[in-house]
Design a protein around this motif. Structure first.
Motif, mmCIF file in Angstrom:
data_model
loop_
_atom_site.group_PDB
_atom_site.id
_atom_site.type_symbol
_atom_site.label_atom_id
_atom_site.label_comp_id
_atom_site.label_asym_id
_atom_site.label_seq_id
_atom_site.Cartn_x
_atom_site.Cartn_y
_atom_site.Cartn_z
ATOM 1 N N THR A 30 0.846 -1.193 0.000
ATOM 2 C CA THR A 30 0.000 0.000 0.000
ATOM 3 C C THR A 30 0.877 1.237 0.000
ATOM 4 N N ILE A 31 0.512 2.200 -0.846
ATOM 5 C CA ILE A 31 1.218 3.482 -0.887
ATOM 6 C C ILE A 31 0.406 4.499 -0.102
ATOM 7 N N ASN A 32 0.906 4.898 1.050
ATOM 8 C CA ASN A 32 0.299 6.001 1.800
ATOM 9 C C ASN A 32 1.159 7.237 1.534
ATOM 10 N N TYR A 33 0.704 8.025 0.582
ATOM 11 C CA TYR A 33 1.542 9.117 0.078
ATOM 12 C C TYR A 33 1.065 10.478 0.589
ATOM 13 N N CYS A 34 2.048 11.331 0.921
ATOM 14 C CA CYS A 34 1.784 12.726 1.281
ATOM 15 C C CYS A 34 2.941 13.563 0.759
ATOM 16 N N SER A 35 2.641 14.561 -0.035
ATOM 17 C CA SER A 35 3.699 15.323 -0.701
ATOM 18 C C SER A 35 4.580 16.092 0.279
ATOM 19 N N LYS A 36 4.032 16.520 1.412
ATOM 20 C CA LYS A 36 4.861 17.277 2.346
ATOM 21 C C LYS A 36 5.889 16.401 3.046
ATOM 22 N N SER A 37 5.708 15.073 2.937
ATOM 23 C CA SER A 37 6.703 14.150 3.501
ATOM 24 C C SER A 37 7.610 13.565 2.436
ATOM 25 N N ASP A 38 7.377 13.948 1.188
ATOM 26 C CA ASP A 38 8.191 13.450 0.070
ATOM 27 C C ASP A 38 9.424 14.323 -0.082
ATOM 28 N N LYS A 39 10.588 13.777 0.224
ATOM 29 C CA LYS A 39 11.832 14.541 0.174
ATOM 30 C C LYS A 39 12.221 14.924 -1.244
ATOM 31 N N THR A 40 11.686 14.212 -2.240
ATOM 32 C CA THR A 40 12.044 14.524 -3.621
ATOM 33 C C THR A 40 11.231 15.665 -4.208
ATOM 34 N N SER A 41 10.153 16.054 -3.511
ATOM 35 C CA SER A 41 9.306 17.113 -4.050
ATOM 36 C C SER A 41 9.684 18.457 -3.441
ATOM 37 N N VAL A 42 9.472 19.509 -4.229
ATOM 38 C CA VAL A 42 9.713 20.863 -3.746
ATOM 39 C C VAL A 42 8.541 21.262 -2.849
ATOM 40 N N VAL A 43 8.847 21.869 -1.691
ATOM 41 C CA VAL A 43 7.813 22.192 -0.714
ATOM 42 C C VAL A 43 6.723 23.046 -1.321
ATOM 43 N N ALA A 44 7.115 24.062 -2.072
ATOM 44 C CA ALA A 44 6.134 24.975 -2.665
ATOM 45 C C ALA A 44 5.233 24.258 -3.656
ATOM 46 N N GLU A 45 5.766 23.259 -4.350
ATOM 47 C CA GLU A 45 4.995 22.540 -5.358
ATOM 48 C C GLU A 45 4.129 21.439 -4.743
ATOM 49 N N SER A 46 4.395 21.094 -3.496
ATOM 50 C CA SER A 46 3.669 19.999 -2.863
ATOM 51 C C SER A 46 2.359 20.458 -2.236
ATOM 52 N N ILE A 47 2.100 21.743 -2.207
ATOM 53 C CA ILE A 47 0.878 22.289 -1.617
ATOM 54 C C ILE A 47 -0.041 22.784 -2.724
ATOM 55 N N LEU A 48 -1.314 22.390 -2.623
ATOM 56 C CA LEU A 48 -2.301 22.857 -3.587
ATOM 57 C C LEU A 48 -3.215 23.870 -2.911
ATOM 58 N N LYS A 49 -3.333 25.027 -3.516
ATOM 59 C CA LYS A 49 -4.290 26.014 -3.029
ATOM 60 C C LYS A 49 -5.703 25.576 -3.401
ATOM 61 N N SER A 50 -6.674 26.170 -2.768
ATOM 62 C CA SER A 50 -8.056 25.833 -3.062
ATOM 63 C C SER A 50 -8.356 26.101 -4.541
ATOM 64 N N GLY A 51 -8.845 25.072 -5.239
ATOM 65 C CA GLY A 51 -9.159 25.195 -6.660
ATOM 66 C C GLY A 51 -7.978 24.971 -7.585
ATOM 67 N N GLU A 52 -6.787 24.807 -7.037
ATOM 68 C CA GLU A 52 -5.592 24.632 -7.874
ATOM 69 C C GLU A 52 -5.479 23.181 -8.344
ATOM 70 N N GLU A 53 -4.926 22.996 -9.537
ATOM 71 C CA GLU A 53 -4.751 21.673 -10.129
ATOM 72 C C GLU A 53 -3.346 21.543 -10.707
ATOM 73 N N LYS A 54 -2.726 20.368 -10.489
ATOM 74 C CA LYS A 54 -1.384 20.109 -11.014
ATOM 75 C C LYS A 54 -1.287 18.677 -11.514
ATOM 76 N N PRO A 55 -0.535 18.445 -12.586
ATOM 77 C CA PRO A 55 -0.219 17.058 -12.958
ATOM 78 C C PRO A 55 0.745 16.487 -11.922
ATOM 79 N N TYR A 56 0.687 15.175 -11.713
ATOM 80 C CA TYR A 56 1.527 14.606 -10.662
ATOM 81 C C TYR A 56 1.890 13.171 -11.003
ATOM 82 N N VAL A 57 3.035 12.735 -10.478
ATOM 83 C CA VAL A 57 3.529 11.374 -10.681
ATOM 84 C C VAL A 57 3.993 10.826 -9.345
ATOM 85 N N ILE A 58 3.570 9.608 -9.022
ATOM 86 C CA ILE A 58 4.020 8.939 -7.795
ATOM 87 C C ILE A 58 4.779 7.686 -8.186
ATOM 88 N N GLU A 59 6.000 7.602 -7.734
ATOM 89 C CA GLU A 59 6.863 6.464 -8.066
ATOM 90 C C GLU A 59 6.586 5.292 -7.118
#
Length: 277
Positions: free
Chosen positions: A98-127
């Motif tokens: 099971t993948i329990n994923y959270c971007s703020k705990s992902d060391k490979t992601s940039v902190v600013a890019e790991s947060i979505l504002k209300s209504g914001e949408e981003k493409p994403y990939v989980i390894e």
């Protein structure tokens, strides 16, 4: 003209039959075959057009596989990190990780890019790496994936806790957690029970309500009650004495007097009386 239209329709139908249809509709806790594209909407996120890319067409089979999202949209009213819980299943539809994923705990992601504002949408990939998988399993064993939850609490551990379970069994385990209404009812009943116990202790410790629990006390209590009743009866007899009953006359006074005279006359006429004359 009609023949041209008919040919065009037949060609479109043939293309639709020949080409594999990858897009499909799936729900939370439902198995999604590899390489099938779908969209799932939860309370806080819309996971758009995502699929598990197993890289079977690639010559480099050692390359890690990915779950690709064409868009993850924050549909809540607050800023949120990207989070999701994804179950991985083999050909027997048994969980192998099971993948329990959270971007703020992902060391490979940039902190600013790991947060979505209300209504914001981003493409994403989980390894997907071997740390998510059961020992002895590889990404080649993954035949299905399933979105288990949006993982809003940003949990990252627990990749092995559902090993060997079907997605239905995972759902049952999830449902054993008490819902909010049941928890509220339990709290209310617990509060009522605490109040009742508190009242009992107060009466037991600070009043005389429960002094007659001992057998001697009970007998003394009855004796006291009987004495009080006796005193009450005696008081009532003094205040309101019962009238002395008058014997009921069966014969009149005249008849009684006549009977006395007859008795005396009979006594004077006896032999003993004549002897002493």
């Amino acid at each position: 003209m009609k023949k041209a239209i008919n040919k065009f329709v037949l060609i479109v139908i043939a293309i639709m039959i020949i080409l594999p249809v990858k897009a499909a509709n799936y729900e939370i806790r439902e198995l999604i075959p590899v390489n099938v594209e779908t969209t799932i909407v939860t309370k806080n996120f819309s996971y758009k057009d995502f699929y598990y890319n197993d890289h079977k067409a690639e010559t480099d089979q050692s390359k890690n596989n990915f779950i690709i999202f064409k868009g993850i949209k924050n549909i809540s009213d607050e800023e949120l990190p990207i989070s999701i819980s994804i179950g991985l299943f083999d050909e027997n539809k048994k969980n192998i990780g099971t993948i329990n994923y959270c971007s703020k705990s992902d060391k490979t992601s940039v902190v600013a890019e790991s947060i979505l504002k209300s209504g914001e949408e981003k493409p994403y990939v989980i390894e997907i790496n071997k740390n998510y998988l059961e020992k002895g399993k590889t990404t080649n064993n993954i035949k299905y994936i399933s979105i288990l939850s949006e993982n809003k609490n940003c949990r990252t551990e627990g990749s092995q806790e559902y090993i060997g379970q079907t997605v239905e069994e995972i759902g049952v385990a999830k449902n054993t957690i008490l819902d909010s209404q049941t928890q509220l009812l339990i709290k209310i009943l617990s509060g009522v029970a605490i109040v009742i116990v508190a009242l009992f202790l107060y009466k037991f410790m600070f009043t005389k309500s429960f002094q007659n629990y001992d057998g001697n006390d009970i007998r003394q209590g009855y004796k006291r009650v009987n004495q009080e009743l006796k005193e009450k009866r005696e008081y009532q007899e003094k205040v309101n004495p019962k009238p002395v009953p008058v014997p009921k006359k069966i014969k009149s006074d005249k008849v009684i007097e006549q009977e006395k005279q007859a008795a005396n006359e009979q006594k004077d006429s006896t032999d003993l009386h004549n002897l002493y004359k």
